[in-house]
Design a protein around this motif. Structure first.
Motif, short mmCIF file in Angstrom:
data_model
loop_
_atom_site.label_atom_id
_atom_site.label_comp_id
_atom_site.label_asym_id
_atom_site.label_seq_id
_atom_site.Cartn_x
_atom_site.Cartn_y
_atom_site.Cartn_z
N THR A 89 -38.04 18.80 22.53
CA THR A 89 -37.48 19.29 21.29
C THR A 89 -37.14 18.13 20.37
N ARG A 90 -37.56 18.22 19.14
CA ARG A 90 -37.30 17.16 18.16
C ARG A 90 -35.85 17.19 17.73
N LYS A 91 -35.20 16.02 17.72
CA LYS A 91 -33.83 15.88 17.25
C LYS A 91 -33.89 15.20 15.88
N PRO A 92 -33.56 15.92 14.81
CA PRO A 92 -33.66 15.34 13.47
C PRO A 92 -32.90 14.01 13.36
N ARG A 108 -33.44 11.25 14.90
CA ARG A 108 -33.52 10.40 16.09
C ARG A 108 -34.92 10.35 16.70
N VAL A 109 -35.66 11.43 16.58
CA VAL A 109 -36.99 11.52 17.20
C VAL A 109 -38.00 11.94 16.13
N TRP A 139 -44.76 9.19 19.80
CA TRP A 139 -43.48 9.50 19.18
C TRP A 139 -42.53 8.33 19.37
N TYR A 174 -38.30 7.39 19.69
CA TYR A 174 -36.93 7.86 19.87
C TYR A 174 -35.98 6.72 19.56
#
Length: 57
Positions: free
Chosen positions: A2-5, A7-8, A20, A22
């Motif tokens: 899951t993408r963390k706005p 941060r990722v 990607w 992180y």
């Protein structure tokens, strides 16, 4: 997976296809390629934030 706005985020450009980044802290990063089917990632760099994003070889 899951993408963390903030941060990722996926890297842009042909050289980074599928990669990607992180943001662990302001100075540390993890670069990886996720495999959604197996729910695993291949980490190809972890450490201080490099000037240029490393390329998976």
């Amino acid at each position: 997976m899951t993408r963390k706005p903030g941060r990722v985020f996926p890297l842009k450009g042909k050289r980074y296809k599928g990669a990607w980044e992180y943001e662990v802290t302001k100075g540390d990063r993890v670069f990886y390629v996720p495999d959604a089917q197996q729910q695993k990632v291949v980490v190809y760099y972890a450490g201080e934030h490099p000037k240029n994003a490393p390329v998976l070889e």
